[in-house]
Design a protein around this motif. Sequence first.
Motif, PDB file in Angstrom:
ATOM      1  N   LEU A   1       0.821  -1.210   0.000  1.00 38.78           N
ATOM      2  CA  LEU A   1       0.000   0.000   0.000  1.00 38.78           C
ATOM      3  C   LEU A   1       0.856   1.262   0.000  1.00 38.78           C
ATOM      4  O   LEU A   1       0.400   2.320  -0.459  1.00 38.78           O
ATOM      5  N   ASP A   2       2.092   1.165   0.489  1.00 41.69           N
ATOM      6  CA  ASP A   2       3.031   2.278   0.321  1.00 41.69           C
ATOM      7  C   ASP A   2       3.262   2.548  -1.161  1.00 41.69           C
ATOM      8  O   ASP A   2       3.319   3.705  -1.606  1.00 41.69           O
ATOM      9  N   ASP A   3       3.407   1.478  -1.941  1.00 41.64           N
ATOM     10  CA  ASP A   3       3.575   1.620  -3.394  1.00 41.64           C
ATOM     11  C   ASP A   3       2.323   2.213  -4.025  1.00 41.64           C
ATOM     12  O   ASP A   3       2.401   3.044  -4.934  1.00 41.64           O
ATOM     13  N   ALA A   4       1.154   1.777  -3.538  1.00 41.26           N
ATOM     14  CA  ALA A   4      -0.102   2.305  -4.064  1.00 41.26           C
ATOM     15  C   ALA A   4      -0.200   3.807  -3.836  1.00 41.26           C
ATOM     16  O   ALA A   4      -0.616   4.565  -4.722  1.00 41.26           O
ATOM     17  N   ARG A   5       0.211   4.236  -2.656  1.00 41.29           N
ATOM     18  CA  ARG A   5       0.169   5.667  -2.338  1.00 41.29           C
ATOM     19  C   ARG A   5       1.169   6.443  -3.188  1.00 41.29           C
ATOM     20  O   ARG A   5       0.879   7.553  -3.641  1.00 41.29           O
ATOM     21  N   ALA A   6       2.331   5.830  -3.439  1.00 41.26           N
ATOM     22  CA  ALA A   6       3.376   6.517  -4.214  1.00 41.26           C
ATOM     23  C   ALA A   6       2.949   6.805  -5.647  1.00 41.26           C
ATOM     24  O   ALA A   6       3.395   7.791  -6.242  1.00 41.26           O
ATOM     25  N   VAL A   7       2.083   5.939  -6.203  1.00 39.68           N
ATOM     26  CA  VAL A   7       1.649   6.133  -7.597  1.00 39.68           C
ATOM     27  C   VAL A   7       0.239   6.707  -7.682  1.00 39.68           C
ATOM     28  O   VAL A   7      -0.360   6.734  -8.759  1.00 39.68           O
ATOM     29  N   ASP A   8      -0.295   7.172  -6.536  1.00 39.08           N
ATOM     30  CA  ASP A   8      -1.634   7.763  -6.510  1.00 39.08           C
ATOM     31  C   ASP A   8      -2.665   6.801  -7.098  1.00 39.08           C
ATOM     32  O   ASP A   8      -3.481   7.167  -7.943  1.00 39.08           O
ATOM     33  N   ALA A   9      -2.632   5.560  -6.625  1.00 36.26           N
ATOM     34  CA  ALA A   9      -3.516   4.520  -7.152  1.00 36.26           C
ATOM     35  C   ALA A   9      -4.955   4.714  -6.673  1.00 36.26           C
ATOM     36  O   ALA A   9      -5.226   5.450  -5.713  1.00 36.26           O
ATOM     37  N   THR A  10      -5.870   4.048  -7.344  1.00 38.11           N
ATOM     38  CA  THR A  10      -7.246   3.937  -6.877  1.00 38.11           C
ATOM     39  C   THR A  10      -7.366   2.680  -6.018  1.00 38.11           C
ATOM     40  O   THR A  10      -6.828   1.632  -6.376  1.00 38.11           O
ATOM     41  N   ILE A  11      -8.038   2.793  -4.894  1.00 43.45           N
ATOM     42  CA  ILE A  11      -8.248   1.646  -4.018  1.00 43.45           C
ATOM     43  C   ILE A  11      -9.680   1.153  -4.180  1.00 43.45           C
ATOM     44  O   ILE A  11     -10.633   1.924  -4.060  1.00 43.45           O
ATOM     45  N   VAL A  12      -9.838  -0.134  -4.470  1.00 38.59           N
ATOM     46  CA  VAL A  12     -11.148  -0.777  -4.450  1.00 38.59           C
ATOM     47  C   VAL A  12     -11.186  -1.669  -3.217  1.00 38.59           C
ATOM     48  O   VAL A  12     -10.446  -2.650  -3.133  1.00 38.59           O
ATOM     49  N   TRP A  13     -12.014  -1.304  -2.256  1.00 41.87           N
ATOM     50  CA  TRP A  13     -12.087  -2.026  -0.989  1.00 41.87           C
ATOM     51  C   TRP A  13     -13.351  -2.887  -1.008  1.00 41.87           C
ATOM     52  O   TRP A  13     -14.472  -2.384  -1.052  1.00 41.87           O
ATOM     53  N   VAL A  14     -13.168  -4.203  -0.955  1.00 34.11           N
ATOM     54  CA  VAL A  14     -14.289  -5.131  -0.961  1.00 34.11           C
ATOM     55  C   VAL A  14     -14.657  -5.472   0.473  1.00 34.11           C
ATOM     56  O   VAL A  14     -13.803  -5.896   1.258  1.00 34.11           O
ATOM     57  N   ILE A  15     -15.932  -5.283   0.833  1.00 31.15           N
ATOM     58  CA  ILE A  15     -16.398  -5.615   2.178  1.00 31.15           C
ATOM     59  C   ILE A  15     -17.576  -6.582   2.095  1.00 31.15           C
ATOM     60  O   ILE A  15     -18.321  -6.600   1.111  1.00 31.15           O
ATOM     61  N   ASP A  16     -17.718  -7.376   3.119  1.00 32.02           N
ATOM     62  CA  ASP A  16     -18.871  -8.261   3.298  1.00 32.02           C
ATOM     63  C   ASP A  16     -19.931  -7.445   4.021  1.00 32.02           C
ATOM     64  O   ASP A  16     -19.731  -7.029   5.161  1.00 32.02           O
ATOM     65  N   LEU A  17     -21.073  -7.205   3.379  1.00 32.81           N
ATOM     66  CA  LEU A  17     -22.086  -6.325   3.950  1.00 32.81           C
ATOM     67  C   LEU A  17     -22.591  -6.832   5.294  1.00 32.81           C
ATOM     68  O   LEU A  17     -22.953  -6.039   6.165  1.00 32.81           O
ATOM     69  N   PHE A  18     -22.592  -8.132   5.497  1.00 35.29           N
ATOM     70  CA  PHE A  18     -23.012  -8.697   6.780  1.00 35.29           C
ATOM     71  C   PHE A  18     -21.950  -8.480   7.852  1.00 35.29           C
ATOM     72  O   PHE A  18     -22.233  -8.021   8.953  1.00 35.29           O
ATOM     73  N   ALA A  19     -20.692  -8.805   7.539  1.00 34.09           N
ATOM     74  CA  ALA A  19     -19.638  -8.825   8.551  1.00 34.09           C
ATOM     75  C   ALA A  19     -19.022  -7.454   8.814  1.00 34.09           C
ATOM     76  O   ALA A  19     -18.409  -7.250   9.860  1.00 34.09           O
ATOM     77  N   PHE A  20     -19.159  -6.504   7.891  1.00 35.21           N
ATOM     78  CA  PHE A  20     -18.494  -5.211   8.050  1.00 35.21           C
ATOM     79  C   PHE A  20     -19.100  -4.432   9.204  1.00 35.21           C
ATOM     80  O   PHE A  20     -20.308  -4.203   9.258  1.00 35.21           O
ATOM     81  N   THR A  21     -18.245  -4.006  10.141  1.00 38.97           N
ATOM     82  CA  THR A  21     -18.694  -3.245  11.308  1.00 38.97           C
ATOM     83  C   THR A  21     -18.117  -1.841  11.355  1.00 38.97           C
ATOM     84  O   THR A  21     -18.611  -0.995  12.099  1.00 38.97           O
ATOM     85  N   GLY A  22     -17.039  -1.598  10.596  1.00 39.38           N
ATOM     86  CA  GLY A  22     -16.385  -0.298  10.660  1.00 39.38           C
ATOM     87  C   GLY A  22     -15.163  -0.291  11.545  1.00 39.38           C
ATOM     88  O   GLY A  22     -14.602   0.770  11.823  1.00 39.38           O
ATOM     89  N   THR A  23     -14.717  -1.467  12.011  1.00 38.65           N
ATOM     90  CA  THR A  23     -13.480  -1.551  12.783  1.00 38.65           C
ATOM     91  C   THR A  23     -12.306  -1.571  11.797  1.00 38.65           C
ATOM     92  O   THR A  23     -11.885  -2.623  11.331  1.00 38.65           O
ATOM     93  N   ILE A  24     -11.807  -0.382  11.469  1.00 38.13           N
ATOM     94  CA  ILE A  24     -10.792  -0.215  10.423  1.00 38.13           C
ATOM     95  C   ILE A  24      -9.458   0.152  11.068  1.00 38.13           C
ATOM     96  O   ILE A  24      -9.356   1.172  11.754  1.00 38.13           O
ATOM     97  N   PRO A  25      -8.412  -0.666  10.885  1.00 35.02           N
ATOM     98  CA  PRO A  25      -7.109  -0.381  11.504  1.00 35.02           C
ATOM     99  C   PRO A  25      -6.548   0.967  11.062  1.00 35.02           C
ATOM    100  O   PRO A  25      -6.563   1.301   9.875  1.00 35.02           O
ATOM    101  N   GLN A  26      -6.028   1.728  12.022  1.00 28.48           N
ATOM    102  CA  GLN A  26      -5.524   3.064  11.736  1.00 28.48           C
ATOM    103  C   GLN A  26      -4.346   3.039  10.767  1.00 28.48           C
ATOM    104  O   GLN A  26      -4.210   3.933   9.928  1.00 28.48           O
ATOM    105  N   GLU A  27      -3.483   2.015  10.870  1.00 28.98           N
ATOM    106  CA  GLU A  27      -2.326   1.962   9.972  1.00 28.98           C
ATOM    107  C   GLU A  27      -2.757   1.813   8.512  1.00 28.98           C
ATOM    108  O   GLU A  27      -2.086   2.307   7.607  1.00 28.98           O
TER     109      GLU A  27
END
Length: 381
Positions: free
Chosen positions: A71-97
Amino acid sequence: MGKIKRVLRCYNCGAVLQSKDENEKGYCVPRLLDSSRDNLVIYCQRCFDKMKVINSGALDSNIDAETIKILDDARAVDATIVWVIDLFAFTGTIPQELVDKIKKLDVKVIATKRDLFSKNIPDETFIRFITERFAEVGIKLVDIKLIGSNDEISVNDLLSKNGQIKKGHDVYMIGSKTSGKTVLINKLLKTYKNKTKWPIRLEPYPETSLRVMSIPLTNSTFLYELPGFSLASSVVGKVEKDIVKLITPHKKVEYFTRSMSVGETLVVGSLAAFGIEEGKTANYTFYGAEGVETKKIKSKGLEDFIIENAKKVSVRPASDHFTNFKDYDLFEYVMEDDGKYHDIAIRGLGWISFIAKGQTIRVMVPRGTAIKESLSKIRKE
């Protein structure tokens, strides 16, 4: 003749419990030392706080160092992030790092398993919930797409809201191991047409041991599918395979409503419990998989229930990994009195929904499991 009284001790460290000096061993809030609570398992404030640290620590270590490097490489090239979540399991507990690496990039969410929920629930309900959870950690999403098991998806659908790929920028797809990311990639490949000079590859990412799939978008840009995030803070990652099948919804998300008062606890098999410590009688609805059973018991009988249910399994699911009261973390939520629907979600298992009216709710979860309180995923107001 003198009166005899039981000396209460912390269930974890054994310190004599007292409510006079917060700086001394064994301190806990005075209301827990009330004589009517003699049979209740009590932790001193220090042990209770340590359990909070253990739980938040599980979240902090949820992303491995090699993923962060990618993800450091992704940030360096200004990439687009596609984040796939499970609508049932997703709670919003997202690691700060993880947040720190991607919050300045374009982030799009693909929420899978929409078909597990009733069609009568508007998509906007889920979109609002997802938007709020990411906004809490400082990520403003460029788009959210909900898909079900039978929905098809193309490269253009995947990458942007208007169907136009962000020119000259790579795309990095991320998500947990149970998010449905692999299924999504397989769907995408059914309609994908490679018009570039590069083949699709699955190979180690440079300077890491992780195998990453690269799908060429143009002759100079690629879609990289990263390995799934750890399930260390999910119930799914802590129980046996047969229990995972029980707690994972396959056809639809079920819900069970109970009226509960102070001194009553809703057990979810032997994997979780929600006890009412303070507040008026109210309805509490648990959302979970069709294989999960709930039961209302007296709070003072929770420890005995865990031991007995491990032997006879009268309420499913019961894991051989969690048979003793010390196998769990305990948390208390003192709710605001806003009259709105709130959830307390347990990652990988489900969530309880209720109207916040200043009540205190004690939650028991397997040690190291992530929990999250928020405005409800499925709003009723």
